[in-house]
Scaffold this active site. Structure first.
Site, PDB file in Angstrom:
ATOM      1  N   ASP A  75       0.706  -1.085  -0.073  1.00  0.00           N
ATOM      2  CA  ASP A  75       0.076  -0.055  -0.121  1.00  0.00           C
ATOM      3  C   ASP A  75       0.707   1.034   0.066  1.00  0.00           C
ATOM      4  O   ASP A  75       0.539   2.290  -0.761  1.00  0.00           O
ATOM      5  CB  ASP A  75      -0.962  -0.059   1.306  1.00  0.00           C
ATOM      6  CG  ASP A  75      -1.977  -1.053   0.977  1.00  0.00           C
ATOM      7  OD1 ASP A  75      -2.278  -1.402  -0.112  1.00  0.00           O
ATOM      8  OD2 ASP A  75      -2.761  -1.172   2.197  1.00  0.00           O
ATOM      9  N   GLY A  76       1.943   1.090   0.584  1.00  0.00           N
ATOM     10  CA  GLY A  76       2.839   2.436   0.815  1.00  0.00           C
ATOM     11  C   GLY A  76       3.313   2.752  -0.598  1.00  0.00           C
ATOM     12  O   GLY A  76       3.526   3.817  -1.034  1.00  0.00           O
TER      13      GLY A  76
ATOM     14  N   LYS B   3      -6.294  21.554  22.195  1.00  0.00           N
ATOM     15  CA  LYS B   3      -4.774  21.532  22.916  1.00  0.00           C
ATOM     16  C   LYS B   3      -4.395  19.969  23.087  1.00  0.00           C
ATOM     17  O   LYS B   3      -5.246  19.177  23.537  1.00  0.00           O
ATOM     18  CB  LYS B   3      -4.610  22.163  24.227  1.00  0.00           C
ATOM     19  CG  LYS B   3      -3.547  22.279  24.771  1.00  0.00           C
ATOM     20  CD  LYS B   3      -3.342  22.887  26.000  1.00  0.00           C
ATOM     21  CE  LYS B   3      -2.090  22.959  26.525  1.00  0.00           C
ATOM     22  NZ  LYS B   3      -1.952  23.760  28.143  1.00  0.00           N
TER      23      LYS B   3
ATOM     24  N   THR C  20      -8.270   3.184   7.783  1.00  0.00           N
ATOM     25  CA  THR C  20      -7.832   2.018   8.212  1.00  0.00           C
ATOM     26  C   THR C  20      -6.102   2.010   8.650  1.00  0.00           C
ATOM     27  O   THR C  20      -5.411   1.224   9.019  1.00  0.00           O
ATOM     28  CB  THR C  20      -7.655   0.678   7.277  1.00  0.00           C
ATOM     29  OG1 THR C  20      -6.926   1.283   6.021  1.00  0.00           O
ATOM     30  CG2 THR C  20      -9.224   0.518   6.888  1.00  0.00           C
ATOM     31  N   ALA C  21      -5.551   3.255   8.492  1.00  0.00           N
ATOM     32  CA  ALA C  21      -4.186   3.651   8.707  1.00  0.00           C
ATOM     33  C   ALA C  21      -4.085   4.317   9.978  1.00  0.00           C
ATOM     34  O   ALA C  21      -4.523   3.915  11.074  1.00  0.00           O
ATOM     35  CB  ALA C  21      -3.579   4.427   7.576  1.00  0.00           C
ATOM     36  N   TYR C  22      -3.236   5.387   9.963  1.00  0.00           N
ATOM     37  CA  TYR C  22      -3.001   6.184  11.282  1.00  0.00           C
ATOM     38  C   TYR C  22      -4.188   6.396  12.093  1.00  0.00           C
ATOM     39  O   TYR C  22      -4.160   6.523  13.342  1.00  0.00           O
ATOM     40  CB  TYR C  22      -2.173   7.320  10.895  1.00  0.00           C
ATOM     41  CG  TYR C  22      -1.487   8.232  11.974  1.00  0.00           C
ATOM     42  CD1 TYR C  22      -1.065   7.582  13.206  1.00  0.00           C
ATOM     43  CD2 TYR C  22      -1.615   9.658  11.895  1.00  0.00           C
ATOM     44  CE1 TYR C  22      -0.742   8.180  14.344  1.00  0.00           C
ATOM     45  CE2 TYR C  22      -0.929  10.386  12.999  1.00  0.00           C
ATOM     46  CZ  TYR C  22      -0.528   9.906  14.133  1.00  0.00           C
ATOM     47  OH  TYR C  22      -0.214  10.172  15.234  1.00  0.00           O
TER      48      TYR C  22
ATOM     49  N   ASP D  19      -1.125  16.950  21.222  1.00  0.00           N
ATOM     50  CA  ASP D  19      -0.161  16.928  20.175  1.00  0.00           C
ATOM     51  C   ASP D  19      -0.201  16.944  18.767  1.00  0.00           C
ATOM     52  O   ASP D  19       0.476  17.346  18.043  1.00  0.00           O
ATOM     53  CB  ASP D  19       0.442  15.467  20.329  1.00  0.00           C
ATOM     54  CG  ASP D  19       1.322  15.022  21.634  1.00  0.00           C
ATOM     55  OD1 ASP D  19       1.378  15.911  22.596  1.00  0.00           O
ATOM     56  OD2 ASP D  19       1.462  14.003  21.898  1.00  0.00           O
TER      57      ASP D  19
ATOM     58  N   ASN E 293      -4.626   9.342   1.948  1.00  0.00           N
ATOM     59  CA  ASN E 293      -4.728   8.558   3.208  1.00  0.00           C
ATOM     60  C   ASN E 293      -5.158   9.573   4.260  1.00  0.00           C
ATOM     61  O   ASN E 293      -6.330   9.591   4.961  1.00  0.00           O
ATOM     62  CB  ASN E 293      -3.681   7.566   3.832  1.00  0.00           C
ATOM     63  CG  ASN E 293      -3.838   6.206   3.302  1.00  0.00           C
ATOM     64  OD1 ASN E 293      -4.756   5.850   2.577  1.00  0.00           O
ATOM     65  ND2 ASN E 293      -2.769   5.284   4.136  1.00  0.00           N
TER      66      ASN E 293
ATOM     67  N   LYS F 101      -6.962   5.033  12.550  1.00  0.00           N
ATOM     68  CA  LYS F 101      -7.371   3.742  13.238  1.00  0.00           C
ATOM     69  C   LYS F 101      -6.510   3.639  14.610  1.00  0.00           C
ATOM     70  O   LYS F 101      -7.030   3.213  15.562  1.00  0.00           O
ATOM     71  CB  LYS F 101      -7.501   2.460  12.400  1.00  0.00           C
ATOM     72  CG  LYS F 101      -7.893   1.349  13.439  1.00  0.00           C
ATOM     73  CD  LYS F 101      -7.771  -0.024  12.385  1.00  0.00           C
ATOM     74  CE  LYS F 101      -8.380  -1.120  13.073  1.00  0.00           C
ATOM     75  NZ  LYS F 101      -7.452  -1.308  14.303  1.00  0.00           N
TER      76      LYS F 101
END
Length: 267
Positions: free
Chosen positions: A45-46, A147, A160-162, A149, A121, A164
């Site tokens: 996928d990358g 407020k 389905t990536a970060y 990160d 994505n 999730k």
């Protein structure tokens, strides 16, 4: 038909690329990296995301096909040992088409300069060395003061990536929606957030306005845009889509189950 090949440099991938090039040549399919009709990515996928960004200026004219050299991915339909069947289908079969929404970012700097970016994505905003403080608007209406990160805005395929891993929902890619998830939010009497992912409709947009002029990092699909003075960022569903040629169907929820659950198939 003209195709372009995009691949990573892993040994197993290069072996697949070599075999694929021979198959394409035997079927008189031209490899044209400058003006392809179809972009075939080999890796994972990358690799497909890299291929999208390489050819995003042609995204309205081209289609993508993904070959996975490991487990089945969310964007890749073919495994490495199926390339012969894939090339047969390229020459003999009319594919169905699947299109997925893209995320558009418009970054406005302190000087008024605008930078437009596309993501397949997700995109995030973070402060380099301190906590991010920002006001969040939906359809130009104030929603919350954040407020923490950082914040992440994702597409359905990016859910389905970060997103999730941040506690976001998995969204079917046929839904043209954006999802915003928080990255380690801090809630107190001044900064109060929903502390939950939100999903917005296709005709809505999210605007994030950082509180102060400082050094911010905006990521989109792993790429970075660094700037010291970001006035605001608008996130919306792009008018462009990414299109895939589909010769065989794998149900989206089967992919989710295979990637995250892996239940025995005899149930």
């Amino acid at each position: 038909m003209k195709v372009a090949l995009v691949y990573n440099e892993k040994v197993e991938t290069l072996a697949v690329v070599k075999a694929l090039e021979k198959l394409l040549d035997s079927r008189k399919i031209e490899i044209d990296p400058e003006n392809p009709d179809v972009v075939i990515t080999i890796g994972g996928d990358g690799t497909l995301i890299s291929g999208f960004h390489k050819y995003q200026n042609l995204v309205d004219q081209i289609r993508f096909i993904g070959v996975h050299t490991g487990h089945l991915g969310f964007y890749t339909d073919w495994r490495n040992f199926e390339i012969g069947k894939m090339v047969d289908n390229l020459t003999k079969k009319q594919p169905s088409s699947a299109s997925y929404p893209l995320l558009e970012l418009i970054i406005t700097t302190g000087s008024g300069e605008k930078k437009k970016l596309l993501a397949l994505n997700e995109a995030t905003i973070k402060r380099v060395s301190k906590t991010l403080k920002a006001d969040v608007y939906i359809r130009d209406q104030f929603f919350e003061s954040f407020k923490g990160d950082g914040l992440c805005v994702s597409t359905p395929t990016g859910s389905t990536a970060y997103s999730k891993s941040l506690g976001g929902a998995v969204i079917h890619p046929r839904l043209k929606a954006l999802q915003m998830t928080e990255i380690a939010s801090i809630n107190n009497r001044v900064f109060r957030t929903l502390s939950s992912p939100i999903v917005i409709a296709p005709d809505e947009w999210i605007t994030i306005k950082p509180e102060s002029d400082d050094h911010y990092v905006v990521t989109y699909d792993g790429y970075e845009f660094n700037h010291k003075h970001i006035k605001k960022i608008e996130y919306r569903i792009s008018q462009h889509v990414i299109r895939f040629d589909k010769y065989q169907h794998t149900h989206f929820w089967n992919r989710v189950e295979d990637a995250f659950i892996g239940q025995p198939k005899n149930k």
